[in-house]
Enzyme design. Structure first.
Site, PDB file in Angstrom:
ATOM      1  N   MET A 119       0.843  -1.187   0.000  1.00 21.12           N
ATOM      2  CA  MET A 119       0.000   0.000   0.000  1.00 21.12           C
ATOM      3  C   MET A 119       0.878   1.235   0.000  1.00 21.12           C
ATOM      4  SD  MET A 119      -2.768   1.282   2.896  1.00 21.12           S
ATOM      5  CE  MET A 119      -1.539   1.246   4.185  1.00 21.12           C
ATOM      6  N   ASP A 149       0.068   5.722  -1.272  1.00 24.38           N
ATOM      7  CA  ASP A 149      -0.659   6.970  -1.050  1.00 24.38           C
ATOM      8  C   ASP A 149      -2.137   6.787  -0.715  1.00 24.38           C
ATOM      9  OD1 ASP A 149       1.750   7.527  -2.227  1.00 24.38           O
ATOM     10  OD2 ASP A 149       0.956   8.791  -3.816  1.00 24.38           O
TER      11      ASP A 149
END
Length: 663
Positions: free
Chosen positions: A116, A118
């Protein structure tokens, strides 16, 4: 070398002598070792055995094909998303499954697995907080970027939803990159995001809910007119990304969107913000000039632009116009140094111009949201509680090979409220959203504690892997009058950490420490006396002894924190396994660290209070420590989450697009 890192002193340990001589010897020794290493490497590289770098896996014979994927965004025009640039030559630590399982947090948002980065399009929509995020569904390293999706009723307890958007068109074939949500009148919603095309050109695209009545926003439709904005003349194909939430300017009867870029002409290497005007989110007009530019700061990505109230402690809608009692914050994530900078200033919509109130604190050269590991942040206005909420991506500082072993990488920081600091008048305050307090369990009110110079005090709070610590300190500033010289050169990052001693510091806490403190992360204040007799307070976070593992990046973070007359020193530390978020003076200065202990885990984690100053006792005037509950983040299940109304029937693509365009 025993003198290479002075330990924090025990109460019964005498003050060491010859520290300066030891540090000089250390400097000469390290320099000699570095020279020898460089000579050895040069000799090796010119010999018969040839070596090639392969990411952060180490050095291996050239021609060797490594089986593990390497995370790199640079070739496609975004930041290097790897944590391993400083870990090339470090051997892998023998991590156990128990150690790696412990690193997963309990109340910070992270996906069930994989990579993961932004945060994207955060918003409050029809009773739910939504968080989208850059996500690789296939691996724990960057690549194949899609939009993950989760919802929450309180910004703390999150429910995973199916992937929202995937790279399935020519205009986003190389990634559905960062974007923002704009809530329009009559309940409509527009999502603008950057797509990387088949040719790795960065373009801006429009998406909207397939069914605006669906509270979960499960299905999305990409506009047939995509891309709606392409790089203008003079802007590089890979230097044009991350549209902001749009704001409405009534005098123009139009919406405005900012996009980050850079200007390398005349060797200026300027970060710039371009602004586009639209009335329908389909057609866009580039406004003349730039909203703002700062020479020497390089590419600006993940730009954010929003108003703040200067006279009341409340958040403002993104479209709140400039005027009395309203300033505008411009924030940029600097691709060159991977930090988030902001400045407060004045916005003139008619001139398409924003100017900082204090030029010396301009974007990229002044204030940062966070002085630790914190990047690609984005805010949204929460209409439910009239607040502005900040999200930030917290990357890893271990090696990619370890991320692949544990099967996940990266966290989101705790969501923070953002307010103008009315006391200083020149900075923002950040604080965990109030809902975080609901995770507090057992409360330990430890009262007032006096700490002698050079002391370390264990605190009996039980297991110390999930804590919320709130403390207030007072010290005798007059004690520095006996110091021989001012401490004007102090800097957190170059100081040597919590073991570097001065008359008025360091003092604070050791978190995620084992009983013998062979592992510890120090969060502390250091007060330096200036040549004019005044004082400057530094707030620091020392990771140098956070783990005995070597395949990590370990730093000392920090900055100056403003302390006004008659103020005591206040501190809040939130500990959640492998992340430590710290807030000084009500959130004027914030620091986030990723740490990876091997011993100070599970029931072995401890908490200590310390004062490593040489010339003053420190009073911890108040100290409260809470054990923190888990947020139990899990997949959404409609059978368990009865607060969701029955979803409405989905609209067909053509009818939704027509309604959006014509409304």
């Amino acid at each position: 070398m025993p003198c290479s890192y002075l330990p924090l002193l025990h109460l019964d340990r005498p003050l060491p002598t010859g520290a300066k001589r030891c540090s000089q010897f250390l400097f000469l020794s390290v320099t000699a070792v570095l020279v020898l290493c460089l000579l050895a490497f040069a000799s090796r590289s010119t010999g018969s055995a040839r070596f090639a770098l392969i990411g952060d896996i180490g050095v291996e014979p050239a021609g060797h094909v490594h089986s593990l994927p390497i995370s790199r965004g640079l070739a496609t025009g975004v930041s290097d998303k790897s944590s391993g640039s400083r870990l090339f030559f470090k051997p892998s630590y023998p991590w156990t499954n128990s150690m790696l399982l412990w690193q997963r947090t309990s109340f910070h948002f992270q996906p069930e697995k994989n990579w993961m980065n932004d945060p994207d399009g955060p918003m409050y929509y029809k009773g739910w907080y939504h968080l989208f995020y850059q996500y690789n569904p296939d691996s724990a390293v960057w690549g194949n970027i899609t939009w993950g999706h989760a919802v929450s009723k309180d910004l703390v307890h999150w429910l995973y939803l199916p992937i929202a958007m995937v790279p399935d068109h020519w205009y986003d074939a190389n990634g559905v990159w960062t974007g923002s949500a704009t809530l329009l009148p009559h309940g409509r919603l527009a999502m603008l995001y950057t797509g990387s095309t088949l040719e790795s050109v960065q373009v801006q695209n429009l998406a909207f809910p397939a069914d605006p009545d669906d509270q979960l926003l499960l299905d999305w439709v990409k506009a047939e007119s995509n891309p709606v904005v392409v790089p203008p003349p003079g802007v590089g194909a890979k230097d044009f990304r991350d549209p902001t939430t749009a704001w409405y300017v009534a005098a123009e009867g139009a919406w405005f969107v900012a996009i980050g870029s850079k200007n390398d002409t005349l060797r200026r290497h300027s970060g710039i913000v371009l602004v586009y005007k639209t009335v329908d989110f389909i057609q866009y007009e580039l406004l003349p000039g730039v909203l703002h530019a700062v020479d020497g700061t390089g590419m600006w990505e993940c730009v954010d632009f929003f108003p703040v109230a200067t006279e009341v402690a409340t958040g403002l809608d993104t479209s709140e116009p400039a005027g009395p009692g309203v300033k505008h914050v411009l924030k940029a994530s600097l691709d060159d140094d991977k930090h988030d900078y902001y400045a407060i200033g004045t916005y003139n919509a008619a001139l398409n111009a924003w100017e900082p109130d204090e030029p010396e604190k301009d974007v990229g050269v002044g204030l940062r949201y966070d002085y630790g590991k914190f990047y690609a942040s984005k805010t949204f206005f929460d209409p439910l509680k009239k607040r502005r909420v900040l999200w930030g991506w917290i990357g890893e500082t271990d090696s990619e090979r370890t991320d692949l072993t544990k099967g996940w990488a990266s966290l989101q920081a705790l969501p923070r409220t953002v307010l103008f600091d009315q006391k200083t008048g020149s900075s923002l305050l950040q604080w965990p959203v109030d809902e975080v307090d609901k995770l507090r369990l057992t409360k330990n009110n430890l009262g007032s504690i006096s700490l002698a110079a050079g002391s370390v005090l264990p605190l009996d709070v039980g297991t110390a892997t999930q804590l919320d610590i709130v403390a207030e300190f007072a010290l005798n500033y007059s004690a520095s009058a006996n110091a021989n010289e001012a401490d004007v050169g102090y800097n957190c990052s170059t100081s040597g950490g919590a073991a570097s001693r001065g008359v008025l510091g360091p003092f604070g806490f050791l978190v995620l420490a084992d009983q013998n403190r062979s592992e510890q992360t120090a969060v502390y204040f250091y007060v330096a006396r200036r040549t004019d007799g005044s004082f400057r307070t530094h707030f620091c976070q020392d990771e140098l002894r956070s783990s005995v593992a070597s395949d990590l990046v370990k730093r000392v973070y920090g900055s100056i924190v403003p302390v006004l007359d008659a103020e005591t020193l206040t501190l809040r530390i939130v500990v959640d396994h492998s992340i430590v978020e710290s807030f000084a003076q009500g959130g004027r200065t914030c620091i986030t660290s990723r740490v990876y202990p091997t011993r100070a885990i599970y029931g072995a984690a401890r908490l200590f209070l310390f004062n490593n100053a040489t010339g003053v006792d420190v009073a911890c005037k108040s100290l409260t420590v809470w054990q923190m509950n888990s947020a139990f983040i899990r997949p959404f299940d409609s059978r368990l989450d009865s607060s969701l109304d029955s979803p409405a029937t989905k609209f067909e693509h053509d009818s939704v697009f027509s309604e959006f365009k014509n409304s």
